[in-house]
Motif scaffolding. Sequence first.
Motif, short mmCIF file in Angstrom:
data_model
loop_
_atom_site.label_atom_id
_atom_site.label_comp_id
_atom_site.label_asym_id
_atom_site.label_seq_id
_atom_site.Cartn_x
_atom_site.Cartn_y
_atom_site.Cartn_z
N HIS A 73 22.93 56.45 43.95
CA HIS A 73 22.68 57.84 43.53
C HIS A 73 23.98 58.62 43.69
O HIS A 73 24.54 58.70 44.77
N GLU A 74 24.47 59.20 42.59
CA GLU A 74 25.79 59.81 42.60
C GLU A 74 25.77 61.33 42.50
O GLU A 74 26.80 61.94 42.23
N ALA A 75 24.60 61.96 42.69
CA ALA A 75 24.59 63.42 42.71
C ALA A 75 25.25 63.92 43.99
O ALA A 75 25.28 63.22 45.00
N VAL A 123 19.68 64.63 51.49
CA VAL A 123 19.13 65.50 50.46
C VAL A 123 20.24 65.78 49.45
O VAL A 123 21.32 66.25 49.82
N PHE A 124 19.97 65.49 48.17
CA PHE A 124 20.97 65.65 47.12
C PHE A 124 20.75 66.96 46.36
O PHE A 124 19.66 67.53 46.37
N ALA A 125 21.79 67.40 45.71
CA ALA A 125 21.74 68.69 44.99
C ALA A 125 20.72 68.68 43.86
O ALA A 125 20.22 69.73 43.47
N ASP A 126 20.40 67.50 43.32
CA ASP A 126 19.42 67.43 42.22
C ASP A 126 17.99 67.30 42.72
O ASP A 126 17.08 67.05 41.94
N GLY A 127 17.79 67.41 44.06
CA GLY A 127 16.46 67.34 44.63
C GLY A 127 16.06 65.96 45.10
O GLY A 127 15.03 65.79 45.76
N HIS A 128 16.87 64.94 44.80
CA HIS A 128 16.57 63.57 45.24
C HIS A 128 16.73 63.47 46.75
O HIS A 128 17.68 64.03 47.33
N VAL A 129 15.81 62.76 47.41
CA VAL A 129 15.86 62.60 48.87
C VAL A 129 15.80 61.11 49.21
O VAL A 129 14.98 60.37 48.65
#
Length: 354
Positions: free
Chosen positions: A138-140, A160-166
């Motif tokens: 995951h590269e966000a 927690v990533f900026a695109d909402g991915h956890v």
Amino acid sequence: MSDSTRILEEMNDRSREVFRRVVEGYLDTGDPVGSRTLTRAMSEKVSAATIRNVMQDLELLGLLDSPHISAGRIPTQNGLRMFVDGLLEVSDPDIKDRQKIDATLGDNSADVGGMLDRIGSALSGVTHGASLVLAPKHEAPIKHIEFVSLAQNRALVVLVFADGHVENRLFTPPPGQTPSSMREAANFLNAVIEGRTLSEFQSVIKKEIAARRQEIDTLARDLVENGLALWAGEDDSHDRLIVRGRANLLGTDEEEADLERIRTLFDDLERKRDIAEFLELAEDGDGVRIFIGSENKLFSLSGSSLVVSPYMNADRKIVGAVGVIGPKRLNYGRIVPIVDYTAQLVGKLISDRG
């Protein structure tokens, strides 16, 4: 020049044709190929005795083997390797095979994991083997990191990533960690990592620890340094690898010893053992690679073969791979273009999604 290339170039036309037809016959039926069968297939009219002499010479070279007395010949692992490297004919994938793989993309979902899962199932169905799909990291950009203590020797890192991915990853923390040191480690990481991707994580953290060594408690520093590989994404191949179609590796007429080897492979795939090896195979270079039997540590006990190809993102960086596992008696001429097509398709889809 490799030994196999030299041997192939030194063969005369008759020896090369006998060798090719034995391998192709074995890959097609799984049975030893005898001299009488070859007399009907050869491009020149030769006697069965002549063909037997040629096959005996090829056996002395280590390219063919006799499983039983007077039962014809089958290729050895070295023979299969030489055939794949020097005589294998590969064409474009069949249009029906392409359509089956393309059909998995119908809903145009933004869920990359679900898309790769469906592609893996389609690849397994088309090739009648087990498929491996290594998803990209995951590269966000990262928004927040948190540590959660679960037990004395068990903890969780939450990304927690900026695109909402956890993402949640279990790990074993260094001895002596306390809730306070975990909070300090998280605060330190959050101060320097926000807005950066996982691939940028490790080099940044190492530099920051060196520059601000006095600002972070020893326990917190140990937690950050010992866990770099985990939350920098270097040890996430277990979660990234999608395996589909393992049941295809079980034949109905296999000998018990073969079944035992397949069970060993199942266990290895279930535990994702030696998957780092699979990553290295994929990242060694562009294009399809073929590993036969013991040439690859992951499949050395099962005697299986692996056809694998990496795929790239929009920046032409290798970010994952697709592959097919099957018996050594694999239809390489058909499987290679299917794997190549699937890898290129996945690369385009990943690139289109940024």
